[in-house]
Design a protein around this motif. Structure first.
Motif, PDB file in Angstrom:
ATOM      1  N   GLY B  41      45.549  56.462  38.755  1.00 14.61           N
ATOM      2  CA  GLY B  41      44.670  55.237  38.472  1.00 14.61           C
ATOM      3  C   GLY B  41      45.445  53.922  38.539  1.00 14.61           C
ATOM      4  O   GLY B  41      45.189  53.133  37.943  1.00 14.61           O
ATOM      5  N   PHE B  43      46.773  51.138  41.102  1.00 14.23           N
ATOM      6  CA  PHE B  43      46.269  50.099  42.384  1.00 14.23           C
ATOM      7  C   PHE B  43      47.570  49.670  43.134  1.00 14.23           C
ATOM      8  O   PHE B  43      48.545  49.291  42.366  1.00 14.23           O
ATOM      9  CB  PHE B  43      45.312  49.146  41.930  1.00 14.23           C
ATOM     10  CG  PHE B  43      44.086  49.433  41.428  1.00 14.23           C
ATOM     11  CD1 PHE B  43      42.892  49.835  42.274  1.00 14.23           C
ATOM     12  CD2 PHE B  43      43.869  49.510  39.839  1.00 14.23           C
ATOM     13  CE1 PHE B  43      41.851  50.178  41.535  1.00 14.23           C
ATOM     14  CE2 PHE B  43      42.737  49.633  39.379  1.00 14.23           C
ATOM     15  CZ  PHE B  43      41.861  50.266  40.138  1.00 14.23           C
ATOM     16  N   LEU B  69      44.103  45.337  37.433  1.00 11.57           N
ATOM     17  CA  LEU B  69      42.717  44.871  37.550  1.00 11.57           C
ATOM     18  C   LEU B  69      42.522  43.877  36.225  1.00 11.57           C
ATOM     19  O   LEU B  69      42.896  44.209  34.993  1.00 11.57           O
ATOM     20  CB  LEU B  69      41.840  46.150  37.387  1.00 11.57           C
ATOM     21  CG  LEU B  69      40.448  45.971  37.740  1.00 11.57           C
ATOM     22  CD1 LEU B  69      40.120  45.436  38.889  1.00 11.57           C
ATOM     23  CD2 LEU B  69      39.873  47.304  37.433  1.00 11.57           C
ATOM     24  N   ARG B  71      40.145  40.306  34.872  1.00  9.00           N
ATOM     25  CA  ARG B  71      38.703  39.599  35.111  1.00  9.00           C
ATOM     26  C   ARG B  71      38.808  38.854  36.569  1.00  9.00           C
ATOM     27  O   ARG B  71      39.488  37.841  36.823  1.00  9.00           O
ATOM     28  CB  ARG B  71      38.476  38.593  33.923  1.00  9.00           C
ATOM     29  CG  ARG B  71      37.146  37.994  34.088  1.00  9.00           C
ATOM     30  CD  ARG B  71      36.454  38.095  32.740  1.00  9.00           C
ATOM     31  NE  ARG B  71      36.534  39.425  32.026  1.00  9.00           N
ATOM     32  CZ  ARG B  71      35.888  40.677  32.285  1.00  9.00           C
ATOM     33  NH1 ARG B  71      34.638  40.485  32.893  1.00  9.00           N
ATOM     34  NH2 ARG B  71      35.888  41.791  31.551  1.00  9.00           N
ATOM     35  N   GLY B 103      30.188  56.395  40.082  1.00 11.24           N
ATOM     36  CA  GLY B 103      29.624  55.408  39.174  1.00 11.24           C
ATOM     37  C   GLY B 103      30.801  54.989  38.348  1.00 11.24           C
ATOM     38  O   GLY B 103      30.566  53.803  37.929  1.00 11.24           O
ATOM     39  N   THR B 104      31.922  55.426  38.435  1.00 10.61           N
ATOM     40  CA  THR B 104      33.012  55.046  37.758  1.00 10.61           C
ATOM     41  C   THR B 104      33.576  53.893  38.211  1.00 10.61           C
ATOM     42  O   THR B 104      33.829  52.757  37.666  1.00 10.61           O
ATOM     43  CB  THR B 104      34.225  56.079  37.935  1.00 10.61           C
ATOM     44  OG1 THR B 104      33.650  57.339  37.389  1.00 10.61           O
ATOM     45  CG2 THR B 104      35.235  55.505  36.946  1.00 10.61           C
ATOM     46  N   SER B 107      31.139  50.884  37.871  1.00 10.65           N
ATOM     47  CA  SER B 107      31.322  50.086  36.569  1.00 10.65           C
ATOM     48  C   SER B 107      32.655  49.177  36.242  1.00 10.65           C
ATOM     49  O   SER B 107      32.281  48.171  35.625  1.00 10.65           O
ATOM     50  CB  SER B 107      31.132  51.389  35.518  1.00 10.65           C
ATOM     51  OG  SER B 107      29.899  52.190  35.692  1.00 10.65           O
ATOM     52  N   LEU B 108      33.643  49.964  36.674  1.00 11.74           N
ATOM     53  CA  LEU B 108      34.851  49.181  36.583  1.00 11.74           C
ATOM     54  C   LEU B 108      34.886  47.682  37.083  1.00 11.74           C
ATOM     55  O   LEU B 108      35.227  46.603  36.635  1.00 11.74           O
ATOM     56  CB  LEU B 108      35.828  49.843  37.263  1.00 11.74           C
ATOM     57  CG  LEU B 108      37.477  49.832  36.610  1.00 11.74           C
ATOM     58  CD1 LEU B 108      37.199  50.682  35.050  1.00 11.74           C
ATOM     59  CD2 LEU B 108      38.234  50.751  37.488  1.00 11.74           C
ATOM     60  N   PHE B 111      32.301  45.514  35.308  1.00  8.48           N
ATOM     61  CA  PHE B 111      32.846  45.249  34.218  1.00  8.48           C
ATOM     62  C   PHE B 111      33.995  43.770  34.184  1.00  8.48           C
ATOM     63  O   PHE B 111      33.916  43.085  33.665  1.00  8.48           O
ATOM     64  CB  PHE B 111      33.556  46.207  33.247  1.00  8.48           C
ATOM     65  CG  PHE B 111      33.917  45.676  31.847  1.00  8.48           C
ATOM     66  CD1 PHE B 111      33.124  45.950  31.080  1.00  8.48           C
ATOM     67  CD2 PHE B 111      35.420  45.473  31.812  1.00  8.48           C
ATOM     68  CE1 PHE B 111      33.684  45.384  29.614  1.00  8.48           C
ATOM     69  CE2 PHE B 111      35.776  45.158  30.431  1.00  8.48           C
ATOM     70  CZ  PHE B 111      35.047  45.100  29.442  1.00  8.48           C
ATOM     71  N   TYR B 112      34.842  43.978  35.244  1.00  5.16           N
ATOM     72  CA  TYR B 112      35.972  43.048  35.458  1.00  5.16           C
ATOM     73  C   TYR B 112      35.190  42.122  36.598  1.00  5.16           C
ATOM     74  O   TYR B 112      36.209  41.108  36.912  1.00  5.16           O
ATOM     75  CB  TYR B 112      36.892  43.712  36.167  1.00  5.16           C
ATOM     76  CG  TYR B 112      37.878  44.443  35.068  1.00  5.16           C
ATOM     77  CD1 TYR B 112      38.548  43.563  34.380  1.00  5.16           C
ATOM     78  CD2 TYR B 112      37.936  45.946  34.890  1.00  5.16           C
ATOM     79  CE1 TYR B 112      39.177  44.415  33.126  1.00  5.16           C
ATOM     80  CE2 TYR B 112      38.496  46.514  33.847  1.00  5.16           C
ATOM     81  CZ  TYR B 112      39.307  45.917  33.003  1.00  5.16           C
ATOM     82  OH  TYR B 112      39.918  46.379  31.987  1.00  5.16           O
ATOM     83  N   LYS B 121      25.799  51.591  39.772  1.00  2.30           N
ATOM     84  CA  LYS B 121      26.061  53.034  38.867  1.00  2.30           C
ATOM     85  C   LYS B 121      25.001  53.727  38.895  1.00  2.30           C
ATOM     86  O   LYS B 121      24.880  54.984  39.121  1.00  2.30           O
ATOM     87  CB  LYS B 121      26.717  52.581  37.607  1.00  2.30           C
ATOM     88  CG  LYS B 121      25.975  51.624  36.860  1.00  2.30           C
ATOM     89  CD  LYS B 121      26.649  51.453  35.326  1.00  2.30           C
ATOM     90  CE  LYS B 121      25.985  50.496  34.668  1.00  2.30           C
ATOM     91  NZ  LYS B 121      26.101  49.185  35.378  1.00  2.30           N
ATOM     92  N   ARG B 328      22.572  40.241  35.806  1.00  7.18           N
ATOM     93  CA  ARG B 328      22.010  39.060  35.052  1.00  7.18           C
ATOM     94  C   ARG B 328      22.978  39.034  34.025  1.00  7.18           C
ATOM     95  O   ARG B 328      23.538  39.905  33.289  1.00  7.18           O
ATOM     96  CB  ARG B 328      20.767  39.659  34.375  1.00  7.18           C
ATOM     97  CG  ARG B 328      19.590  39.826  35.196  1.00  7.18           C
ATOM     98  CD  ARG B 328      18.282  40.249  34.638  1.00  7.18           C
ATOM     99  NE  ARG B 328      17.409  40.618  35.412  1.00  7.18           N
ATOM    100  CZ  ARG B 328      16.187  40.008  35.363  1.00  7.18           C
ATOM    101  NH1 ARG B 328      15.651  39.619  34.267  1.00  7.18           N
ATOM    102  NH2 ARG B 328      15.186  40.437  36.337  1.00  7.18           N
ATOM    103  N   ILE B 330      24.484  37.875  30.414  1.00 11.37           N
ATOM    104  CA  ILE B 330      23.702  37.768  29.167  1.00 11.37           C
ATOM    105  C   ILE B 330      24.497  37.266  28.364  1.00 11.37           C
ATOM    106  O   ILE B 330      25.711  37.660  28.083  1.00 11.37           O
ATOM    107  CB  ILE B 330      23.339  39.131  28.771  1.00 11.37           C
ATOM    108  CG1 ILE B 330      22.436  39.967  29.639  1.00 11.37           C
ATOM    109  CG2 ILE B 330      22.672  39.330  27.286  1.00 11.37           C
ATOM    110  CD1 ILE B 330      22.180  41.409  29.444  1.00 11.37           C
TER     111      ILE B 330
END
Lengths: 352, 352
Positions: B41, B43, B69, B71, B103-104, B107-108, B111-112, B121, B328, B330
């Motif tokens: 895991g 990079f 990783l 933001r 999908g991992t 998602s990652l 998220f970032y 995903k 989107r 939120i």
């Protein structure tokens, strides 16, 4: 077993996740910590005594300890050094809606190798996307209400009579959901739902139908199924009612239904749960019409984890914590690359 | 447009992802960086000139710059300070199999908040899980070969004649896949497949059937569909052939098929792609039997992105990079919490 309740998230259900966490604080009593995920993707350790809703609405939480996700856990930055945030054994994913229930957080926690109670990514995608959920249930032999899927850019023709119920395809709660009694109401309902998703599901709205909620999980080799609840509701649960629903902590009365229906509902629950929802405490909401069971929705993270349906909720959580699905660890062995390299001759610099 | 090719991952396809990235290095020529995700895991930024397969198999990559990783991107730690790793505009997800296609990673990256070409995903889960993929295709009106799903703990009864093909339910490549001609071979094939997944799919093995691969994407308001390929293969593509397949960089000849079949295949491709696979360059592998099209599998990250099927592959990538699906945003507004608080009276400390 010490739980870390993870709540918040960038979703329309952000607030009810806070409510859910506060409700569980009262239920779990001790041995737990609170980790808030704010809308910007930052994690904070919230001290128990600060678990009040205004701590989040007024932004005070930003003064709490910030956590960083790292392999196997969280780190906290101190003034002089960075240390591990150690005070927990297992996470409970309480992030309702987007991020929590759509597969994002499960992927994140799997990637960083943190143990958690909550739906895995396939279970999340299947329950968050109401269309895929119907395909899943149907293939398992569980009936669903008929439906049509509409796209924001497509036509608005529906193949059944009014009244209908209109739902954004992907939201976890009742946000954006409305009942339409005629074409004009349908147009308005669609406009509302398309605010939340580019795809919308329309179903016939079944009036005067019996509803039953079944919550549970499979843990330590056996089923833990809570009392079956017959939710008392108005036309349907709007957001404000849902809000109250997420803060429930009091045990309910079991629905007065006969043994056969109980068995049928539990059987349907088990079929929907196993094995995709392993690791999660799930609530399935069913309709019953003419003796036939229909699945309405699968909530992979029900409000306050449907604690009020279980006699010994803490025991269920402890059992579930000990029965999490294992990820197969994969170690690449480079066997093929080595074979290709050796075919090309040893030690070449152009081995690719 | 400067691409960051993300490859590797903790999967059985780890090696072919390396091969895929090396192949794309030759195709893209300039303006790209390489980010390796190792099996733990971590990079790493791999300098272009080190993009040889033995750099990874001998562990030399660990001396390259480690990335974290954060933001919106990656950070690299220097001796004195941490700085942003800036030399890219958009990621290409080239992690085949687990993590990349399940999908991992999507998602990652979501998220970032990193922009990327690759399946989102839902698309990942639907294509990685072959059973869910069939439910999806069937509901869209695309035929699938019949199948039975077996569990590692369940019975091994199959409802159709031999020969059959046995596949782990969730792998991206041909690993663990075999053809069985009788009950004894089936038992062995199942033992092999259950090494890779607790669930296995068994289908009738269709002999002497026409196969066609269609790759493409929807970008900048139009379809980019590559040459249709009739893959030449033995009984089926085993891992070693697949390995070679992932390193292809030469343009192929279009399959000699008539206009009507071309249209049918492209129509099926578009229906499967839109809108779930938006943001990805996908390859759909079809069977054709008695004039009817069957989907065999959807590869949301095909080997070396099926570059060899496109006349101007770089142009397709650039267009796709400008047409990524928007998440989107939120922002929770705390309207309900504030309403509950004001109903309870202002400034109470017990506002939950």
């Amino acid at each position: 077993m010490k739980f870390a309740l993870l709540f918040g998230g960038a979703s329309f259900e952000h607030e009810i996740s806070i409510v859910s966490a506060i409700a569980l604080k009262d239920v779990l009593k001790k041995d737990h910590v609170f980790i808030f995920l704010d809308a910007d993707g930052n994690f904070f350790h919230i001290p128990s005594e600060k678990m009040k809703s205004d701590h989040f609405s007024n932004g005070e939480y930003k003064k709490d300890t910030k956590l960083t996700l790292v392999r196997g856990g969280f780190e906290k930055k101190g003034v002089f050094k960075t240390s591990r945030f150690e005070e927990w054994d297992i996470i409970i994913n309480l992030v309702h809606g987007a991020q929590g229930e759509d597969g994002t957080l499960s992927s994140l926690l799997d990637f960083y190798d943190l143990p958690y109670i909550g739906p895995r990514k396939e279970a999340s995608v299947i329950s968050f996307n109401k269309w895929l959920g119907k395909l899943y249930a149907k293939d398992l032999g569980i009936e669903c209400v008929e439906f049509v899927r509409l796209n924001i850019d497509g036509n608005r023709t529906i193949p059944f009579d009014f009244p209908v119920i209109v739902k954004p395809l992907r939201l976890g709660s009742s946000i954006g959901v409305s009942v339409a009694k005629d074409k004009k109401e349908l147009d308005f309902a669609l406009d509302v739902a398309f605010e939340f998703d580019d795809e919308v599901l329309v179903e016939p709205f079944l009036e005067n139908i019996a509803e039953y909620n079944v919550a549970g999980c499979y843990a330590k080799g056996k089923w833990h199924i809570g009392s079956i609840e017959a939710p008392s509701r108005k036309e349907f649960l709007d957001f404000e009612q849902k809000y109250l629903d997420f803060s429930r902590t009091h045990t309910i009365e079991t629905a007065p239904i006969n043994e056969k229906l109980t068995e049928m509902l539990e059987e349907a629950f088990k079929r929907l749960y196993d094995p995709l929802f392993a690791g999660a405490l799930v609530r399935c909401d069913f309709f019953v019409k003419d003796g036939k069971i229909f699945i309405n929705e699968i909530n992979p993270i029900p409000g306050s984890l449907a604690n009020y349906l279980f006699e010994d909720f803490i025991c269920v959580l402890n059992d579930l914590a000990k029965s999490l699905p294992k990820n197969r660890k994969i170690r690449p062995d480079y066997a093929y690359i080595e074979r290709v390299q050796s075919a090309k001759g040893p030690k070449t610099r152009y081995s690719s």
